[in-house]
Design a protein around this motif. Structure first.
Motif, PDB file in Angstrom:
ATOM      1  N   ASP A  18       0.848  -1.188   0.000  1.00 24.73           N
ATOM      2  CA  ASP A  18       0.000   0.000   0.000  1.00 24.73           C
ATOM      3  C   ASP A  18       0.887   1.244   0.000  1.00 24.73           C
ATOM      4  O   ASP A  18       1.235   1.783   1.048  1.00 24.73           O
ATOM      5  CB  ASP A  18      -0.902  -0.032   1.241  1.00 24.73           C
ATOM      6  CG  ASP A  18      -1.990   1.030   1.190  1.00 24.73           C
ATOM      7  OD1 ASP A  18      -2.092   1.735   0.166  1.00 24.73           O
ATOM      8  OD2 ASP A  18      -2.734   1.138   2.185  1.00 24.73           O
ATOM      9  N   VAL A  19       1.259   1.690  -1.206  1.00 23.00           N
ATOM     10  CA  VAL A  19       2.215   2.791  -1.363  1.00 23.00           C
ATOM     11  C   VAL A  19       1.598   3.891  -2.227  1.00 23.00           C
ATOM     12  O   VAL A  19       1.048   3.611  -3.293  1.00 23.00           O
ATOM     13  CB  VAL A  19       3.537   2.300  -1.994  1.00 23.00           C
ATOM     14  CG1 VAL A  19       4.501   3.461  -2.197  1.00 23.00           C
ATOM     15  CG2 VAL A  19       4.184   1.217  -1.126  1.00 23.00           C
ATOM     16  N   LEU A  20       1.694   5.121  -1.772  1.00 22.79           N
ATOM     17  CA  LEU A  20       1.277   6.290  -2.558  1.00 22.79           C
ATOM     18  C   LEU A  20       2.494   7.183  -2.760  1.00 22.79           C
ATOM     19  O   LEU A  20       3.238   7.454  -1.809  1.00 22.79           O
ATOM     20  CB  LEU A  20       0.183   7.070  -1.826  1.00 22.79           C
ATOM     21  CG  LEU A  20      -1.169   6.369  -1.649  1.00 22.79           C
ATOM     22  CD1 LEU A  20      -2.106   7.257  -0.838  1.00 22.79           C
ATOM     23  CD2 LEU A  20      -1.783   6.043  -2.997  1.00 22.79           C
ATOM     24  N   ILE A  31      15.732   6.303  -3.726  1.00 20.32           N
ATOM     25  CA  ILE A  31      15.558   6.022  -2.301  1.00 20.32           C
ATOM     26  C   ILE A  31      15.033   4.601  -2.114  1.00 20.32           C
ATOM     27  O   ILE A  31      14.305   4.066  -2.959  1.00 20.32           O
ATOM     28  CB  ILE A  31      14.569   7.036  -1.671  1.00 20.32           C
ATOM     29  CG1 ILE A  31      15.156   8.440  -1.716  1.00 20.32           C
ATOM     30  CG2 ILE A  31      14.210   6.664  -0.234  1.00 20.32           C
ATOM     31  CD1 ILE A  31      16.410   8.634  -0.889  1.00 20.32           C
ATOM     32  N   VAL A  32      15.400   3.986  -1.000  1.00 18.61           N
ATOM     33  CA  VAL A  32      14.817   2.720  -0.558  1.00 18.61           C
ATOM     34  C   VAL A  32      14.028   2.982   0.716  1.00 18.61           C
ATOM     35  O   VAL A  32      14.542   3.583   1.667  1.00 18.61           O
ATOM     36  CB  VAL A  32      15.899   1.662  -0.281  1.00 18.61           C
ATOM     37  CG1 VAL A  32      15.308   0.442   0.416  1.00 18.61           C
ATOM     38  CG2 VAL A  32      16.590   1.247  -1.569  1.00 18.61           C
ATOM     39  N   ILE A  33      12.764   2.552   0.735  1.00 17.01           N
ATOM     40  CA  ILE A  33      11.944   2.603   1.946  1.00 17.01           C
ATOM     41  C   ILE A  33      11.341   1.219   2.148  1.00 17.01           C
ATOM     42  O   ILE A  33      10.694   0.679   1.234  1.00 17.01           O
ATOM     43  CB  ILE A  33      10.817   3.647   1.852  1.00 17.01           C
ATOM     44  CG1 ILE A  33      11.388   5.053   1.611  1.00 17.01           C
ATOM     45  CG2 ILE A  33       9.957   3.634   3.114  1.00 17.01           C
ATOM     46  CD1 ILE A  33      10.324   6.115   1.385  1.00 17.01           C
ATOM     47  N   VAL A  34      11.557   0.648   3.325  1.00 14.77           N
ATOM     48  CA  VAL A  34      10.997  -0.659   3.648  1.00 14.77           C
ATOM     49  C   VAL A  34      10.311  -0.561   4.997  1.00 14.77           C
ATOM     50  O   VAL A  34      10.946  -0.247   6.009  1.00 14.77           O
ATOM     51  CB  VAL A  34      12.084  -1.753   3.688  1.00 14.77           C
ATOM     52  CG1 VAL A  34      11.464  -3.104   4.013  1.00 14.77           C
ATOM     53  CG2 VAL A  34      12.836  -1.818   2.363  1.00 14.77           C
ATOM     54  N   GLU A  35       9.003  -0.822   5.010  1.00 14.12           N
ATOM     55  CA  GLU A  35       8.198  -0.714   6.225  1.00 14.12           C
ATOM     56  C   GLU A  35       7.808  -2.093   6.728  1.00 14.12           C
ATOM     57  O   GLU A  35       7.354  -2.948   5.955  1.00 14.12           O
ATOM     58  CB  GLU A  35       6.935   0.102   5.937  1.00 14.12           C
ATOM     59  CG  GLU A  35       5.967   0.226   7.096  1.00 14.12           C
ATOM     60  CD  GLU A  35       4.966  -0.925   7.166  1.00 14.12           C
ATOM     61  OE1 GLU A  35       4.439  -1.175   8.267  1.00 14.12           O
ATOM     62  OE2 GLU A  35       4.701  -1.564   6.120  1.00 14.12           O
ATOM     63  N   THR A  36       8.031  -2.351   8.022  1.00 19.81           N
ATOM     64  CA  THR A  36       7.538  -3.557   8.681  1.00 19.81           C
ATOM     65  C   THR A  36       6.734  -3.135   9.905  1.00 19.81           C
ATOM     66  O   THR A  36       6.611  -1.951  10.196  1.00 19.81           O
ATOM     67  CB  THR A  36       8.693  -4.485   9.105  1.00 19.81           C
ATOM     68  OG1 THR A  36       9.447  -3.858  10.157  1.00 19.81           O
ATOM     69  CG2 THR A  36       9.621  -4.792   7.933  1.00 19.81           C
ATOM     70  N   ALA A  37       6.234  -4.117  10.637  1.00 29.50           N
ATOM     71  CA  ALA A  37       5.350  -3.807  11.764  1.00 29.50           C
ATOM     72  C   ALA A  37       6.049  -3.022  12.861  1.00 29.50           C
ATOM     73  O   ALA A  37       5.413  -2.224  13.562  1.00 29.50           O
ATOM     74  CB  ALA A  37       4.780  -5.105  12.338  1.00 29.50           C
ATOM     75  N   ARG A  46       8.526  -0.416  -0.180  1.00 30.56           N
ATOM     76  CA  ARG A  46       7.825  -1.654   0.161  1.00 30.56           C
ATOM     77  C   ARG A  46       7.078  -1.455   1.484  1.00 30.56           C
ATOM     78  O   ARG A  46       7.685  -1.142   2.499  1.00 30.56           O
ATOM     79  CB  ARG A  46       8.830  -2.796   0.284  1.00 30.56           C
ATOM     80  CG  ARG A  46       8.209  -4.159   0.473  1.00 30.56           C
ATOM     81  CD  ARG A  46       9.276  -5.244   0.465  1.00 30.56           C
ATOM     82  NE  ARG A  46       8.656  -6.556   0.364  1.00 30.56           N
ATOM     83  CZ  ARG A  46       8.933  -7.462  -0.556  1.00 30.56           C
ATOM     84  NH1 ARG A  46       9.855  -7.216  -1.475  1.00 30.56           N
ATOM     85  NH2 ARG A  46       8.318  -8.623  -0.556  1.00 30.56           N
ATOM     86  N   ALA A  47       5.767  -1.628   1.446  1.00 24.53           N
ATOM     87  CA  ALA A  47       4.931  -1.508   2.638  1.00 24.53           C
ATOM     88  C   ALA A  47       4.382  -2.885   2.985  1.00 24.53           C
ATOM     89  O   ALA A  47       3.676  -3.497   2.180  1.00 24.53           O
ATOM     90  CB  ALA A  47       3.792  -0.532   2.393  1.00 24.53           C
ATOM     91  N   GLU A  48       4.677  -3.361   4.189  1.00 20.44           N
ATOM     92  CA  GLU A  48       4.248  -4.690   4.605  1.00 20.44           C
ATOM     93  C   GLU A  48       2.987  -4.655   5.468  1.00 20.44           C
ATOM     94  O   GLU A  48       2.215  -5.608   5.460  1.00 20.44           O
ATOM     95  CB  GLU A  48       5.373  -5.373   5.381  1.00 20.44           C
ATOM     96  CG  GLU A  48       6.582  -5.732   4.534  1.00 20.44           C
ATOM     97  CD  GLU A  48       6.288  -6.839   3.538  1.00 20.44           C
ATOM     98  OE1 GLU A  48       5.764  -7.891   3.944  1.00 20.44           O
ATOM     99  OE2 GLU A  48       6.581  -6.652   2.335  1.00 20.44           O
ATOM    100  N   HIS A  49       2.775  -3.576   6.244  1.00 22.26           N
ATOM    101  CA  HIS A  49       1.679  -3.588   7.208  1.00 22.26           C
ATOM    102  C   HIS A  49       0.770  -2.367   7.145  1.00 22.26           C
ATOM    103  O   HIS A  49      -0.349  -2.423   7.628  1.00 22.26           O
ATOM    104  CB  HIS A  49       2.234  -3.710   8.635  1.00 22.26           C
ATOM    105  CG  HIS A  49       2.816  -5.044   8.927  1.00 22.26           C
ATOM    106  ND1 HIS A  49       4.094  -5.397   8.574  1.00 22.26           N
ATOM    107  CD2 HIS A  49       2.278  -6.130   9.538  1.00 22.26           C
ATOM    108  CE1 HIS A  49       4.320  -6.646   8.961  1.00 22.26           C
ATOM    109  NE2 HIS A  49       3.244  -7.105   9.541  1.00 22.26           N
TER     110      HIS A  49
END
Length: 476
Positions: free
Chosen positions: A297-299, A323-329, A309-312
């Motif tokens: 879920d990325v805007l 840029i690199v963006i990685v989202e976890t809980a 990358r959106a995981e949660h």
């Protein structure tokens, strides 16, 4: 000619943090498709001729994780070998060679890291079968990847004379450590060099002969660790004293760089990547018109050449490039793509401060299912627990906490002191401090419940186990 795949499931989980963690490294993640990397590794073996069931080498902490992931894709390994301590690749391959030779004196080993991506599986099958024909003549064959750029993150192999007219396999003139940029440019211009992929086709008996010649202590201790190993359900537990006495040496240094039997087979067009960083993963992702790879879920607004990358939860980004963006809980990484490899420095700082975000996720996998932290405060914490069908937790008690269990899905058979009760959705029970208890899922669907813990100490080590299906020790 029998080929025995050896899947090496080691790794510390630092290079792809925060998704990859010490207790859940990258081979168990779905990074490039519907299957995890270890599942992809096992499945790409299917079309190779004369292939046997794989030998998997892992550690005690990850034993149920790898077993469950292979079960999910209907791969039944011949053995899951548990290393009591990490000792690099030479001892691990030695144990696998000895196991394979018990089945066939002429066994060939196809040694594969569990965390690589290979996009062209048909090409991999052809290369593996060609390598087997070479290895049966006592060559120790490494898979060399044709370089596409002057990469400084890989070791290189310089090929020598071809082994046959028109062959794509060569004797090995030299193994070269990771070069600087100028040297890598020269290698690319000169030709004749390949990236060292860490994949091998080895005749098991030849490998052991060379290991006894160059690293006799590894061969000796590997043999003893297997001789005194113990069977534990589907696992082979190597003897801790013997395996611990093995020198920690890579297969390259122990044998490949010293033997006269080394060969390299050119593996072109494999679509190979060892995913050594988020930048490497971004390079194999399919970009959109702005050069972005957006997962989950990325805007975005005015964002280009980025991997997000959106995981949660939803991630929104504005006015960014490269840029690199990685989202976890429980953690979010934001890095410039050119600096993504420095994530290991963050992991080192987390380890130095004793924080758990480098080791475990908020969701923790257990042999019976999983639990996930939802909320916590002074003297309480809330978890979501999932128990697989027919699975059960240990018969246990806690010295410092009481627990409330509320079933939200499925059916629970609960041992609570001297009572045994059945709970269904919206029913609950209270387990006082010091009372022996157990949770079992008698149903055919996963059991989900909310657990509320309260007490003076809520650590996972406040468990006394009396009985356990999974062979865990009485106290953790």
């Amino acid at each position: 000619m029998n080929i025995y795949p050896v899947i090496l499931c080691g790794g510390s989980g630092t290079r792809l943090w925060p998704m990859s963690r010490g207790g859940y490294p990258k081979q168990y993640l779905k990074l490039t498709g519907e299957n995890t990397l270890v599942q992809q590794t096992a499945l790409r073996l299917r079309n190779i001729s004369d292939i046997a069931a794989p030998i998997v080498v892992t550690n005690n902490e990850q034993r149920f994780l790898v077993a469950e992931q292979l079960r999910e894709v209907a791969v039944n390994p011949s053995s899951i070998v548990l290393e009591p301590v990490g000792r690099n690749t030479a001892p691990a391959i030695a144990v696998a060679a000895l196991l394979a030779m018990h089945e066939s004196p002429e066994a060939l080993l196809l040694v594969l890291p569990s965390d690589h991506v290979i996009l062209n599986e048909a090409t991999f099958t052809k290369v593996a079968e060609a390598a087997a024909q070479i290895a049966k003549d006592n060559y120790l064959v490494t898979f060399g990847i044709e370089p596409t750029e002057p990469h400084t993150g890989y070791g290189y192999i310089r090929g020598g004379a071809p082994l046959a007219d028109g062959a794509t396999a060569y004797s090995v003139e030299a193994f070269v450590e990771k070069p600087n940029a100028e040297t890598a440019e020269r290698f690319l211009k000169e030709g004749g060099y390949h990236w060292n992929s860490g994949m091998f086709m080895l005749k098991a008996s030849t490998y052991m002969e060379e290991l006894r010649r160059y690293e006799p202590e590894i061969a000796k201790q590997a043999e003893q660790s297997l001789q005194f190993a113990k069977r534990d359900h589907d696992f082979i537990r190597l003897d801790a004293d013997a395996f611990g006495a093995c020198p920690s040496v890579s297969v390259d240094y122990a044998v490949m760089e010293r033997t006269d039997h080394a060969a390299v087979i050119a593996a072109a067009d494999l679509g190979w990547n060892d995913i050594g960083s988020w930048t490497a993963l971004a390079e194999i992702a399919k970009p959109d018109a702005a050069g972005n790879a957006l997962l989950g879920d990325v805007l975005t607004e005015a964002v280009s050449n980025s991997y997000i990358r959106a995981e949660h939860r939803m991630v929104a980004a504005i006015g960014l490039d490269n840029i690199v963006i990685v989202e976890t809980a429980d953690a979010v990484l934001v890095a410039h793509r050119d600096k993504a490899q420095d994530v290991k420095k963050i992991v080192e700082r987390l380890n130095a401060s004793g924080r758990q975000e480098s080791v475990t996720h908020r969701r923790v996998v257990r042999p019976w299912g999983s639990y996930e932290g939802i909320d916590q405060g002074d003297r309480f914490q809330v978890k979501r627990i999932i128990v697989n069908p027919a699975a059960q937790l240990s018969l246990q008690m806690h010295h410092h906490r009481a627990e409330h269990w509320i079933v939200v899905k499925g059916t629970a058979l609960v041992t609570n002191g001297d009572q045994e009760i059945m709970l269904t959705e919206n029913q609950s029970t209270y387990i006082p401090l010091g009372v022996t208890h157990r949770l079992l899922n008698p149903g055919k669907i996963p059991l989900e419940l909310i657990e509320v813990q309260s007490g003076a100490y809520l650590g996972e080590d406040d468990i006394v186990r009396f009985e356990d299906t999974y062979g865990r020790v009485a106290k953790l």
